[in-house]
Design an enzyme around this catalytic site. Structure first.
Site, PDB file in Angstrom:
ATOM      1  N   ASN A  22      19.017  88.723  46.211  1.00 34.98           N
ATOM      2  CA  ASN A  22      20.457  88.999  46.337  1.00 34.98           C
ATOM      3  C   ASN A  22      21.192  88.891  45.004  1.00 34.98           C
ATOM      4  O   ASN A  22      21.185  87.836  44.362  1.00 34.98           O
ATOM      5  CB  ASN A  22      21.049  88.001  47.348  1.00 34.98           C
ATOM      6  CG  ASN A  22      22.297  88.518  48.021  1.00 34.98           C
ATOM      7  OD1 ASN A  22      22.724  89.657  47.795  1.00 34.98           O
ATOM      8  ND2 ASN A  22      22.887  87.690  48.872  1.00 34.98           N
ATOM      9  N   ASP A  39      20.384  88.809  53.652  1.00 37.41           N
ATOM     10  CA  ASP A  39      19.917  89.376  52.385  1.00 37.41           C
ATOM     11  C   ASP A  39      18.399  89.413  52.285  1.00 37.41           C
ATOM     12  O   ASP A  39      17.855  89.812  51.256  1.00 37.41           O
ATOM     13  CB  ASP A  39      20.547  88.658  51.181  1.00 37.41           C
ATOM     14  CG  ASP A  39      20.542  87.150  51.302  1.00 37.41           C
ATOM     15  OD1 ASP A  39      21.409  86.600  52.005  1.00 37.41           O
ATOM     16  OD2 ASP A  39      19.677  86.527  50.685  1.00 37.41           O
ATOM     17  N   ARG A  49      24.103  76.905  63.832  1.00 38.06           N
ATOM     18  CA  ARG A  49      24.621  76.360  62.578  1.00 38.06           C
ATOM     19  C   ARG A  49      26.128  76.535  62.570  1.00 38.06           C
ATOM     20  O   ARG A  49      26.608  77.643  62.816  1.00 38.06           O
ATOM     21  CB  ARG A  49      23.993  77.120  61.409  1.00 38.06           C
ATOM     22  CG  ARG A  49      24.370  76.584  60.057  1.00 38.06           C
ATOM     23  CD  ARG A  49      23.911  77.509  58.931  1.00 38.06           C
ATOM     24  NE  ARG A  49      24.983  78.391  58.530  1.00 38.06           N
ATOM     25  CZ  ARG A  49      25.082  78.975  57.319  1.00 38.06           C
ATOM     26  NH1 ARG A  49      24.132  78.776  56.424  1.00 38.06           N
ATOM     27  NH2 ARG A  49      26.078  79.758  57.037  1.00 38.06           N
ATOM     28  N   GLU A 108      21.531  70.863  55.659  1.00 37.87           N
ATOM     29  CA  GLU A 108      20.809  71.746  54.724  1.00 37.87           C
ATOM     30  C   GLU A 108      21.363  71.643  53.310  1.00 37.87           C
ATOM     31  O   GLU A 108      22.588  71.568  53.130  1.00 37.87           O
ATOM     32  CB  GLU A 108      20.942  73.173  55.252  1.00 37.87           C
ATOM     33  CG  GLU A 108      20.324  74.245  54.386  1.00 37.87           C
ATOM     34  CD  GLU A 108      20.447  75.603  55.054  1.00 37.87           C
ATOM     35  OE1 GLU A 108      20.510  75.669  56.307  1.00 37.87           O
ATOM     36  OE2 GLU A 108      20.501  76.614  54.337  1.00 37.87           O
ATOM     37  N   HIS A 118      14.364  80.292  55.565  1.00 39.67           N
ATOM     38  CA  HIS A 118      15.617  80.989  55.297  1.00 39.67           C
ATOM     39  C   HIS A 118      15.543  82.374  55.950  1.00 39.67           C
ATOM     40  O   HIS A 118      14.540  83.053  55.841  1.00 39.67           O
ATOM     41  CB  HIS A 118      15.731  81.111  53.777  1.00 39.67           C
ATOM     42  CG  HIS A 118      17.004  81.620  53.267  1.00 39.67           C
ATOM     43  ND1 HIS A 118      17.084  82.347  52.101  1.00 39.67           N
ATOM     44  CD2 HIS A 118      18.265  81.526  53.729  1.00 39.67           C
ATOM     45  CE1 HIS A 118      18.340  82.667  51.861  1.00 39.67           C
ATOM     46  NE2 HIS A 118      19.073  82.174  52.834  1.00 39.67           N
ATOM     47  N   GLU A 169      15.652  77.088  50.184  1.00 42.78           N
ATOM     48  CA  GLU A 169      15.902  78.533  50.204  1.00 42.78           C
ATOM     49  C   GLU A 169      15.910  79.142  48.807  1.00 42.78           C
ATOM     50  O   GLU A 169      15.726  80.343  48.675  1.00 42.78           O
ATOM     51  CB  GLU A 169      17.182  78.879  50.971  1.00 42.78           C
ATOM     52  CG  GLU A 169      18.456  78.448  50.290  1.00 42.78           C
ATOM     53  CD  GLU A 169      19.699  78.790  51.113  1.00 42.78           C
ATOM     54  OE1 GLU A 169      19.706  78.509  52.314  1.00 42.78           O
ATOM     55  OE2 GLU A 169      20.644  79.339  50.529  1.00 42.78           O
TER      56      GLU A 169
HETATM   57  O1  EZ4 Z   1      23.810  81.699  50.683  1.00 43.84           O
HETATM   58  O2  EZ4 Z   1      21.154  83.928  51.454  1.00 43.84           O
HETATM   59  O3  EZ4 Z   1      21.216  79.344  54.785  1.00 43.84           O
HETATM   60  N1  EZ4 Z   1      21.634  80.342  54.327  1.00 43.84           N
HETATM   61  C1  EZ4 Z   1      22.217  80.488  53.137  1.00 43.84           C
HETATM   62  C2  EZ4 Z   1      22.545  81.905  52.721  1.00 43.84           C
HETATM   63  C3  EZ4 Z   1      22.569  82.070  51.200  1.00 43.84           C
HETATM   64  C4  EZ4 Z   1      22.328  83.510  50.853  1.00 43.84           C
HETATM   65  C5  EZ4 Z   1      22.271  83.724  49.352  1.00 43.84           C
HETATM   66  O4  EZ4 Z   1      21.827  85.019  49.066  1.00 43.84           O
HETATM   67  O5  EZ4 Z   1      22.478  79.521  52.469  1.00 43.84           O
HETATM   68  O6  EZ4 Z   1      23.771  82.310  53.292  1.00 43.84           O
HETATM   69 CO    CO Z   2      21.436  77.815  53.180  1.00 44.55          CO
END
Ligand code: EZ4
Ligand code: CO
Length: 402
Positions: free
Chosen positions: A37, A316, A147, A236, A312, A262
């Site tokens: 991204n 993106d 979440r 997280e 993750h 992530e």
């Molecule tokens: O900010 O994937 O847990 N998810 C995240 C995402 C990240 C994006 C960054 O490209 O933290 O929303």
């Molecule tokens: Co995240």
């Protein structure tokens, strides 16, 4: 079987995706996701200028040797661009292998360890009331885990909260936007959100929260302690994880489970965290962690330390990554949970796929390989558009972690 050609597709059906297509002399092809991204074209160039010509003539079944060839053979190891490129190649090769053997990729990774992959949805709102409504909507859709992110009084925007009525999407077209941040306001607000959510939805729904790397270890320790009564599934990215020992400080103070990874690329980013058991979930992705070949090793190492996976799964990462994560999640013994941020209808049309959601779980489908295709004609209607993640400053203008 031999690799005869490989091409990189860049398209933007709502957001940018980088897809590698590896072709063989038997007419089979495989797809891999190399989307990074905000830095997409660096991976494209890495693949087209430096990787593809080295693949021609190789046996696509040799996933281990080709992985080592690209990792060790490149001399310059690790890093998100390198590992996303290797990840795209590796995913495409597992896709070819599955198609050639006429079996879904999960069967090549150990077979089904469970019936479906537990996933969590995203819910967000401008304030606590709107966030409660958003969580209720996801529960109504069947999610067992949600979440929750909320706007913060006194701040115009924050991570994870949509602007207007559009679904939340971190990258924006054009140059990076800027937002303003206050840790003090965030720490005052967040425990109130989870107190309300638990009261409203009871003990059974899994609640998660993403701090997005914005706290010092001791601030994260305070938040973790204050969230303990509300039994989060995880907290997280409480603190930037380059300094592994920071997670050790958080661990001494709170029983709130911790998930990180992530932005990690290899086992070397996570090794100390796993060995010391300072985290509970490892969140690396198939795309950014060098593909299934490497992620499987990370998961097996984590399993020795009571640590489960939580890949993750933001928008993106393309549907090719989503499928790979689901095959992986179905097969590994230590699945924790999989993030599920549904793609837009345009993206889903460009990447027809066999995976599905039902009753809180996702299923990779039983098509051979990964079960995702790329409609190149439709993709051509959505040319690449430069987009960046935002940057973040403190109220006094100091550049901060986004
Ligand atoms: O900010 O994937 O847990 N998810 C995240 C995402 C990240 C994006 C960054 O490209 O933290 O929303
Ligand atoms: Co995240």
């Amino acid at each position: 079987m031999k690799i005869t050609n490989a091409t990189v597709n860049v398209c933007s059906p709502g957001r940018n995706f980088v897809t590698l297509k590896v072709e063989t002399d038997e007419g089979l092809y495989g797809l891999g996701d190399g989307t990074l991204n905000g830095r997409e074209l660096a991976v494209v160039s890495y693949l087209t200028e430096h990787v593809i010509s080295c693949l021609i003539g190789r046996d696509p079944f040799q996933t281990e040797d080709i992985w080592q060839y690209l990792y060790r053979g490149g001399y310059w190891r690790r890093g998100p661009v390198t590992m996303a490129a290797i990840g795209a190649v590796d995913m495409a090769l597992w896709d070819i292998k599955g198609k050639a053997l006429n079996t879904p990729v999960y069967n090549l990774l150990g077979g089904r360890s469970r019936n479906g992959v537990l996933v969590y949805a995203h819910a967000n709102g401008a304030d606590i009331e709107h966030t409660i409504d958003a969580v209720a909507r996801e529960i109504d859709r069947g999610y067992l885990a949600v979440r929750a992110q909320s706007g913060i009084p006194g701040l115009d925007s924050t991570y994870g909260v949509a602007k207007g009525n559009k679904p939340y999407e971190p990258a924006e077209r054009g140059l990076p936007s800027e937002s303003l941040w206050s840790t003090e306001k965030y720490l005052q607000h967040t425990p109130k959100l989870f107190e309300r959510l638990r009261k409203r939805f009871g003990p059974d729904v899994h609640l998660l929260h993403d701090c997005h790397h914005r706290l010092t270890p001791i601030e994260a320790a305070r938040l973790g302690k204050e969230l303990e009564p509300f039994h989060l599934f995880w907290m997280e990215d409480p603190t930037p994880a380059e300094l592994a020992e920071g997670l050790g400080i958080i661990r001494q103070h709170t029983t709130t489970p911790i998930a990180v990874g992530e932005v990690f690329n290899t086992i070397w980013d996570a090794k100390i965290l796993i060995e010391k058991q300072w985290i509970d979930y490892i969140r690396m992705t198939v795309a950014h962690a060098g593909g299934l070949t490497h992620l499987k090793k990370v998961a097996d190492f984590a399993a020795l330390h009571h640590i489960r996976t939580g890949c993750h799964g933001a928008t993106d990462l393309s549907p090719v990554s989503m499928a790979a994560a689901l095959h992986f999640g179905l097969a590994v013994h230590n699945l924790g949970i999989q993030e599920h941020m549904p793609h837009s209808a345009e993206t889903d049309a460009v990447f027809p796929h066999g995976y599905s959601f039902h009753g809180g779980y996702m299923y990779p489908g039983d098509e051979p390989g990964l079960g995702v295709d790329l409609d190149e004609k439709l993709a051509a209607k959505y040319p690449y558009q430069r987009a960046y993640l935002p940057i973040n400053r403190k109220l006094d203008g100091t550049l901060f972690d986004w």
